[in-house]
Design a protein around this motif. Structure first.
Motif, short mmCIF file in Angstrom:
data_model
loop_
_atom_site.label_atom_id
_atom_site.label_comp_id
_atom_site.label_asym_id
_atom_site.label_seq_id
_atom_site.Cartn_x
_atom_site.Cartn_y
_atom_site.Cartn_z
N LEU A 83 -3.98 0.71 -10.44
CA LEU A 83 -4.68 1.74 -9.71
C LEU A 83 -3.69 2.47 -8.83
O LEU A 83 -3.03 1.86 -7.98
N ALA A 84 -3.54 3.78 -9.03
CA ALA A 84 -2.64 4.59 -8.19
C ALA A 84 -3.38 5.02 -6.94
O ALA A 84 -4.48 5.58 -7.02
N LEU A 85 -2.78 4.76 -5.77
CA LEU A 85 -3.38 5.12 -4.49
C LEU A 85 -2.37 5.91 -3.66
O LEU A 85 -1.19 5.56 -3.61
N ASP A 86 -2.85 6.95 -3.01
CA ASP A 86 -2.04 7.77 -2.12
C ASP A 86 -2.08 7.14 -0.73
O ASP A 86 -3.13 7.12 -0.07
N ALA A 87 -0.94 6.61 -0.26
CA ALA A 87 -0.91 5.91 1.03
C ALA A 87 -1.30 6.83 2.19
O ALA A 87 -1.82 6.36 3.20
N SER A 88 -1.07 8.14 2.05
CA SER A 88 -1.34 9.06 3.14
C SER A 88 -2.83 9.24 3.41
O SER A 88 -3.22 9.78 4.44
N THR A 89 -3.67 8.76 2.49
CA THR A 89 -5.12 8.88 2.70
C THR A 89 -5.68 7.73 3.53
O THR A 89 -6.87 7.72 3.86
N GLY A 90 -4.84 6.73 3.85
CA GLY A 90 -5.26 5.66 4.74
C GLY A 90 -6.47 4.89 4.24
O GLY A 90 -6.48 4.36 3.14
N GLN A 91 -7.51 4.85 5.09
CA GLN A 91 -8.70 4.06 4.75
C GLN A 91 -9.44 4.61 3.53
O GLN A 91 -10.16 3.88 2.86
N ASN A 92 -9.27 5.89 3.22
CA ASN A 92 -9.87 6.45 2.02
C ASN A 92 -9.30 5.79 0.76
O ASN A 92 -9.99 5.63 -0.24
N ALA A 93 -8.03 5.42 0.83
CA ALA A 93 -7.41 4.70 -0.28
C ALA A 93 -8.08 3.36 -0.49
O ALA A 93 -8.29 2.91 -1.63
N LEU A 94 -8.45 2.72 0.62
CA LEU A 94 -9.15 1.43 0.53
C LEU A 94 -10.52 1.61 -0.11
O LEU A 94 -10.95 0.80 -0.94
N VAL A 95 -11.21 2.70 0.22
CA VAL A 95 -12.51 2.99 -0.39
C VAL A 95 -12.36 3.20 -1.90
O VAL A 95 -13.15 2.68 -2.70
N GLN A 96 -11.33 3.96 -2.29
CA GLN A 96 -11.09 4.19 -3.73
C GLN A 96 -10.82 2.86 -4.46
O GLN A 96 -11.31 2.64 -5.56
N ALA A 97 -10.04 2.00 -3.82
CA ALA A 97 -9.72 0.70 -4.43
C ALA A 97 -10.99 -0.12 -4.65
O ALA A 97 -11.16 -0.77 -5.69
N LYS A 98 -11.88 -0.09 -3.68
CA LYS A 98 -13.14 -0.83 -3.80
C LYS A 98 -13.98 -0.29 -4.95
O LYS A 98 -14.55 -1.05 -5.74
N GLU A 99 -14.06 1.06 -5.06
CA GLU A 99 -14.88 1.67 -6.10
C GLU A 99 -14.31 1.40 -7.50
O GLU A 99 -15.04 1.07 -8.43
N PHE A 100 -12.99 1.56 -7.66
CA PHE A 100 -12.38 1.34 -8.97
C PHE A 100 -12.43 -0.12 -9.39
O PHE A 100 -12.52 -0.43 -10.58
N SER A 101 -12.36 -1.03 -8.40
CA SER A 101 -12.43 -2.45 -8.74
C SER A 101 -13.81 -2.83 -9.29
O SER A 101 -13.96 -3.81 -10.01
N LYS A 102 -14.83 -2.01 -8.95
CA LYS A 102 -16.17 -2.23 -9.52
C LYS A 102 -16.25 -1.71 -10.95
O LYS A 102 -17.05 -2.20 -11.76
N ILE A 103 -15.44 -0.69 -11.27
CA ILE A 103 -15.49 -0.05 -12.59
C ILE A 103 -14.70 -0.81 -13.63
O ILE A 103 -15.15 -0.99 -14.77
N THR A 104 -13.51 -1.29 -13.24
CA THR A 104 -12.64 -1.96 -14.21
C THR A 104 -11.81 -3.02 -13.50
O THR A 104 -11.46 -2.84 -12.32
N PRO A 105 -11.49 -4.13 -14.16
CA PRO A 105 -10.62 -5.15 -13.54
C PRO A 105 -9.22 -4.57 -13.28
O PRO A 105 -8.62 -3.97 -14.16
N LEU A 106 -8.74 -4.73 -12.06
CA LEU A 106 -7.43 -4.21 -11.67
C LEU A 106 -6.45 -5.37 -11.48
O LEU A 106 -6.79 -6.38 -10.88
#
Length: 428
Positions: free
Chosen positions: A348-371
């Motif tokens: 999962l590619a995450l943009d560090a500059s988005t801060g907590q939004n990156a954490l939200v994306q990680a949570k959502e993608f982890s529900k969609i597919t195993p990371l």
């Protein structure tokens, strides 16, 4: 030895002068000792005389060497003049001229090579450069925090929790750390804030370390290694794939890319341009083609052409999770149809500059597919590198790749010790 001790727990060895001074102070200076010292002084005087004579000989040899080198320089000048005369003569053929120039250029490149290698950054230097904004921002806030408090009370802990949240380490990390510090303060009967400074850093390291199992290694296979990349548009996913293709090709691997984000023409064109730039093949399909069909073509080609590493770029339409989930599930089935144990990594590619939004994306993608891992991008341009701790604590997904900047070689495998050292060093 724990991670904190390896990073910050080393003590400096005493200097040899201090050891000798302490030993001399403890000596019983009897007559025997004084006579021994006199003999020692005599020996030292003799050695000094020998050294001075040796220095005189070395000066004479150096003078001769300088004279010889001057002679050799004049020889070089004559040789250079001869080369120019040789090149300008009518008897020299164009082929001989080219051959001589190539020889001169090769010799010049050999001389310049060590200078170029000295300019290359070490891995630790890349971490230090990339985390400078995060480190200075967090350090400045922490130093200001300790300067504002004279005693350890409830207001101290509330302000500390707010500071940690602002540093993007995550609400859960901030809450857990504050509670542990309350316990430590009671246990140690700490009254002054500075007494807890080192404990705060220790706890941050322990939170990342957990059981000591980071699983940061990429699972390369003996044959074909299939890497699937997911992430929203704009986080640097395609760029990371291109840089990795360059990195692996430089390491001697046969690399192939698959442009499976077929519904966004810009994504296909961008990956194709990266393929051209780093000279690796890119599998594409017709516009609006089924992504799974493009992936199938890529898998078939990778097997038939004995490719070492196949990297698959996918769509990032997180706003339509149902369609994206169905698409990724289909891609996964197609991959397994050709190589049953693949994909070996799902990043999962995450943009560090988005801060907590990156954490939200990680949570959502982890529900969609195993990371299996995170690719953390754009960390050099942000003060929000603390999000790595939040991802580790709340999702337990390891960061496996990190982007250091915009240059083609500014990407590497993540190392938690390098990261924590660059993030926290100087705060203790």
């Amino acid at each position: 030895m724990g991670l904190f001790d390896r990073l910050f727990g080393k003590k400096e060895e005493p200097k040899i002068e201090e050891v000798v001074k302490e030993a001399l102070e403890n000596l019983d200076l009897s007559e025997d000792v004084e006579s021994s010292l006199t003999e020692a002084e005599g020996i030292l005087q003799e050695e000094a005389e020998v050294e001075s004579s040796e220095e005189d000989l070395l000066q004479e040899e150096n003078q001769e060497t300088v004279e010889e080198s001057q002679d050799s320089e004049s020889t070089v000048e004559v040789s250079q003049e001869e080369i120019e005369e040789f090149l300008n003569s009518e008897e020299v053929t164009e082929e001989e001229n080219t051959e001589l120039l190539e020889t001169v250029e090769e010799n010049s490149s050999e001389v310049l090579q060590p200078e170029r290698s000295q300019l290359e950054e070490t891995v630790q230097e890349k971490y230090d450069r990339s985390l400078k904004k995060t480190r200075t921002g967090f350090g400045a806030r922490l130093n200001a925090f300790f300067a504002n408090f004279r005693s350890v009370d409830e207001e101290f802990f509330e302000e500390l929790e707010e500071l940690l949240i602002m540093s993007d380490v995550g609400v859960q990390v901030a809450s857990n750390l504050t509670e542990e510090l309350r316990y430590e303060a009671k246990l140690e009967n700490a009254k002054k804030p500075d007494a807890l400074r080192r404990v705060i850093i220790e706890k941050l390291v322990e939170l990342y370390e957990k059981d000591g199992n980071y699983d940061e290694q990429i699972h390369f296979q003996d044959g074909l290694t299939v890497m699937l990349f997911v992430g929203v548009n704009g986080v640097g996913k395609t760029t990371s794939i291109g840089k990795l293709a360059h990195r692996y090709k430089q390491a001697g691997k046969k690399v192939m890319l698959v442009a499976a984000d077929t519904f966004r023409a810009g994504a296909v064109a961008q990956l194709a341009e990266w393929g051209r730039r780093v000279d690796v093949p890119v599998v594409t399909g017709p516009e609006k083609a089924d992504p799974a069909s493009v992936v199938f073509d890529g898998m078939e080609r990778a097997v038939s052409e004995s490719i070492d590493i196949l990297m698959i770029d996918t769509a990032g339409r997180l706003q339509n999770k149902d369609n994206l989930m169905a698409e990724l599930e289909k891609i996964g089935r197609i991959i397994k149809r050709v190589v049953p144990e693949a994909p070996h990594e799902t990043f999962l590619a995450l943009d560090a500059s988005t801060g907590q939004n990156a954490l939200v994306q990680a949570k959502e993608f982890s529900k969609i597919t195993p990371l299996t891992g995170i690719v953390l991008t754009k960390i050099d341009g942000t003060a929000r590198g603390g999000v790595v701790l939040a991802i580790r604590e709340e999702l337990n997904i390891p960061v496996k790749l990190i982007g250091f900047g915009e240059k083609i070689d500014d990407i590497g495998e993540f190392n938690s010790e390098n990261f924590m050292k660059s993030l926290l060093e100087g705060l203790i």
